[in-house]
Scaffold this motif. Structure first.
Motif, short mmCIF file in Angstrom:
data_model
loop_
_atom_site.label_atom_id
_atom_site.label_comp_id
_atom_site.label_asym_id
_atom_site.label_seq_id
_atom_site.Cartn_x
_atom_site.Cartn_y
_atom_site.Cartn_z
N GLY A 1 5.12 -2.28 12.79
CA GLY A 1 5.48 -2.42 11.38
C GLY A 1 6.70 -1.58 11.05
N ILE A 2 6.80 -0.38 11.64
CA ILE A 2 7.95 0.49 11.37
C ILE A 2 9.24 -0.19 11.86
N SER B 1 0.83 -1.21 0.00
CA SER B 1 0.00 0.00 0.00
C SER B 1 0.86 1.25 0.00
N GLY B 2 1.94 1.19 0.75
CA GLY B 2 2.88 2.32 0.78
C GLY B 2 3.47 2.58 -0.59
N LYS B 3 3.85 1.48 -1.28
CA LYS B 3 4.42 1.64 -2.62
C LYS B 3 3.39 2.18 -3.61
N LEU B 4 2.14 1.67 -3.49
CA LEU B 4 1.07 2.18 -4.36
C LEU B 4 0.86 3.67 -4.10
N SER C 1 8.69 10.43 6.75
CA SER C 1 9.58 10.57 5.60
C SER C 1 10.69 9.52 5.66
N ILE C 2 11.09 9.12 6.85
CA ILE C 2 12.06 8.02 6.98
C ILE C 2 11.40 6.71 6.56
N VAL C 3 10.16 6.52 7.01
CA VAL C 3 9.42 5.30 6.66
C VAL C 3 9.27 5.21 5.13
N THR C 4 8.97 6.34 4.50
CA THR C 4 8.84 6.36 3.03
C THR C 4 10.14 5.91 2.36
N PHE D 1 1.56 3.42 5.15
CA PHE D 1 2.15 2.23 5.74
C PHE D 1 1.91 2.18 7.24
N THR D 2 2.19 3.30 7.91
CA THR D 2 2.06 3.35 9.37
C THR D 2 0.61 3.13 9.81
#
Ligand SMILES: [Zn+2]
Length: 474
Positions: free
Chosen positions: A44-45, A13-16, A93-96, A36-37
Motif C-alpha cells: 500500500g505504501i 482510515s488514515g485521513k480519519l 511520517s512520510i506516509v502521513t 494506513f500501513t
C-alpha cells in the motif's frame, strides 16, 4: 499488489486518524501513516507513493538536512504543487504526508541515526524515490537510545538510502569525501549531480583531514573549506569529483553576501541538460549555509519540471531570503541591547565548529562560553566540543549539563577546569526543564560580557528555541 478496495479503506482510515489525532492526544505526525500501513501493508505504501506523478525526493545527511529541505521546498513550490515533511526519522511520517497532502512531487527530509532504529533500504524500496539528496556526513552521537553506534554503521545506513535506486538521480556534496564516494558508487545506476565550492577568494577553514572512505588511508587535502570538506585526493585514485553546480565567487559584506554560482547538470524530470548562471544577494547567513544553498539549488534544478524557470525561480527565492529559513533551535546570533549572544544546538563536533565560526564574525572583545555538555558515553563528542571551546579563547567558561546525567557533566567540567580554573558549574536538572531554561536565559542576559556563546548538547525545540525566544522577546 494491494487491492483497490483495501487501499482506499486504508487511505480513508488514515485521513480519519488525522482528524482524530487533531482532537485527541497522540501524534498527528505519524499516527495516520501507522493506521494506513496497518491496513494496506507495505504494498500500500508503494502504491501511495506512486500517486506522485513526478516522484519523491528524500533529503538526508548529518547536518543541514532541515535547512536544505526548507530551501528546496521554497524553490520547488514556486513551480509545482508538492507534498512535504520535515525531521522524519520514521517511515510513517512520510506516509502521513502522502495521505494528507496533494501534489505531484514529494520532498521529505529523512534522518537516519543507525540501522537498528532506521530502515533506509526499506524506505528506499517502498517509497521508490526519484532522488536522494546528501548534505554531509560526519560523526554524530556515538550513542543512540543507549546503544553504541559505530561510525561505519552510521555511514552504511546513509548509503543504503540510495543503494537500491535504479532510476532517478542522486544529488551529493563533492567536497565531502564520504558523500562524494556515495555519488561515484551510484553513478553506474543513476545520474549523479555534485555540488561544491570552486571560489579562490575563500580562506581555508579548519583542517580536519579524514580517512579515505574507499581504502582507509589518510586523504591529502590541498584546500579545506569546512571541517573535512575540501579538495582532496588519495593514493588509491579516489579524488574529489568535479561539481556540476559550483560557487565560483563570493563577496562577504557586513549586511549581505554576494554569491556567484554556475550550474551545468542533467535535469531528471525533463530529461535534458541544463545550464545556469546566478548572481545572488543573500543575508550573511554563515558559511555552512552556502553548502545548504548549493544543495537546494542543485536538487531543485535536477528535479523541477519547469526547466525554463530555473534561473528566475532561484533568483526570486534567494534574493528575497531573510533569516527566518533557519530551523527552530539552530544556532543564531541575537543582539540584546548591544550584547551579542550566539546560541543554539551544537550536538556534534561538526555542528559546534560551525556555530563557533559563525559567532567569530561578531566577536570583538572578551567572550564568555556557556557550554552544555553531552551525555554519558559521549566522551568523543566532548573531546570535539572541548577543542572548539578552546579555539574560541574564552575569557570565562560556564558549564551546564546538556543532557540527563549531572554526574557526567560534572566530570566533563572537571576536565575543563584544569584549563580554565575559574570555570563555573551549574548542575541544572533535565527533569526541571523550565528551571533550566530560565537559568540559561538569565546567564546569557545578565552576563558581564558583551559577547556570549551558548552551545553544545540540548533538545532543539524544547530547550534552545525556548531560550532564544526568551532572549528575543524580552
Ligand atoms: Zn583511498
Amino acid at each position: 499488489m494491494v487491492g483497490t478496495v483495501k487501499f482506499n479503506i486504508a487511505k480513508i482510515s488514515g485521513k480519519l486518524a488525522t482528524l482524530m489525532a487533531k482532537r485527541g492526544p497522540g501524534s498527528g505526525g505519524t499516527y495516520p501513516g501507522h493506521i494506513f500501513t496497518k491496513i494496506a501493508g507495505e504494498d500500500g505504501i508503494t502504491r501511495l507513493a506512486s500517486d506522485l506523478k513526478i516522484g519523491s525526493v528524500l533529503v538526508t545527511g548529518t547536518n543541514g538536512k532541515t535547512t536544505t529541505t526548507t530551501l528546496l521546498i521554497k524553490l520547488m513550490s514556486n513551480d509545482v504543487q508538492i507534498r512535504r515533511s520535515y525531521e522524519n526519522n520514521i517511515l510513517n511520517s512520510i506516509v502521513t504526508a502522502l495521505i494528507n497532502q496533494k501534489g505531484d512531487l514529494g520532498i521529505f527530509e529523512y534522518g537516519i541515526r543507525n540501522l537498528t532504529y532506521g530502515i533506509p533500504d526499506t524506505v528506499q524500496r517502498l517509497i521508490d524515490p526519484i532522488g536522494v539528496v546528501y548534505t554531509t556526513i560526519s560523526q554524530e552521537h556515538t550513542q543512540v537510545a543507549g546503544i553504541k553506534n559505530p561510525f561505519e554503521d552510521y555511514y552504511k545506513a546513509k548509503k543504503l538510502l540510495s543503494q537500491g535506486m535504479k532510476r532517478g538521480a542522486v544529488v551529493t556534496n563533492a567536497d565531502d569525501p564520504r558523500t562524494a564516494l556515495i555519488g561515484l558508487d551510484k553513478s553506474v545506476d543513476v545520474d549523479v549531480n555534485y555540488y561544491g565550492i570552486a571560489a579562490d577568494g575563500i580562506e581555508d577553514v579548519g583542517c580536519e583531514a579524514i580517512e579515505c572512505p574507499k581504502c582507509g588511508e589518510m586523504l591529502s587535502y590541498s584546500r579545506h573549506f569546512l571541517n573535512h570538506r575540501g579538495l582532496y585526493e588519495c593514493s588509491c585514485g579516489f579524488k574529489r569529483p568535479e561539481p556540476n553546480v559550483k560557487l565560483t565567487d563570493v563577496q562577504f559584506n557586513r549586511d549581505s553576501w554576494k554569491l556567484t554560482i554556475e550550474g551545468d547538470l542533467f535535469n531528471y524530470t525533463a530529461s535534458r541538460d541544463v545550464k545556469f548562471n546566478l548572481d545572488l544577494t543573500v543575508p550573511p547567513f554563515g558559511f555552512h549555509n552556502i553548502y545548504n544553498t548549493l544543495a537546494s539549488i542543485t536538487a531543485y534544478a535536477t528535479f523541477t519540471p519547469k526547466v525554463e524557470r530555473i534561473e528566475s525561480t532561484i533568483k526570486e527565492i534567494f534574493n528575497n531570503l531573510d533569516m527566518s529559513f533557519i530551523p527552530p533551535g539552530r544556532f543564531e546570533v541575537v543582539d540584546i541591547g548591544g550584547k551579542y549572544v550566539g546560541l543554539g544546538q551544537g550536538d556534534n563536533g561538526d555542528a559546534i565548529k560551525i556555530n563557533a565560526m559563525f559567532m567569530k564574525q561578531y566577536v570583538d572583545g572578551p567572550l564568555e562560553f556557556i557550554y552544555t555538555t553531552p551525555e554519558e558515553n559521549e566522551e568523543e563528542i566532548f573531546e570535539d566540543h572541548f577543542e572548539v571551546v578552546k579555539s574560541m579563547n574564552p575569557a570565562h567558561v560556564i558549564v551546564v549539563p546538556g543532557r540527563k546525567s549531572i554526574d557526567k557533566a560534572r566530570e566533563y567540567y572537571e576536565i575543563i577546569k584544569e584549563e580554565y580554573p575559574d570555570a563555573e558549574f551549574y548542575p541544572l536538572s533535565y527533569e526541571k526543564m523550565d528551571a533550566r531554561i530560565e537559568k540559561l536565559t538569565d546567564l546569557a542576559r545578565n552576563s558581564s560580557y558583551d559577547y556570549v556563546i551558548m552551545t553544545g548538547c540540548g533538545e532543539e525545540q524544547a530547550m534552545w528555541e525556548r531560550i532564544k525566544r526568551n532572549l528575543i522577546d524580552n
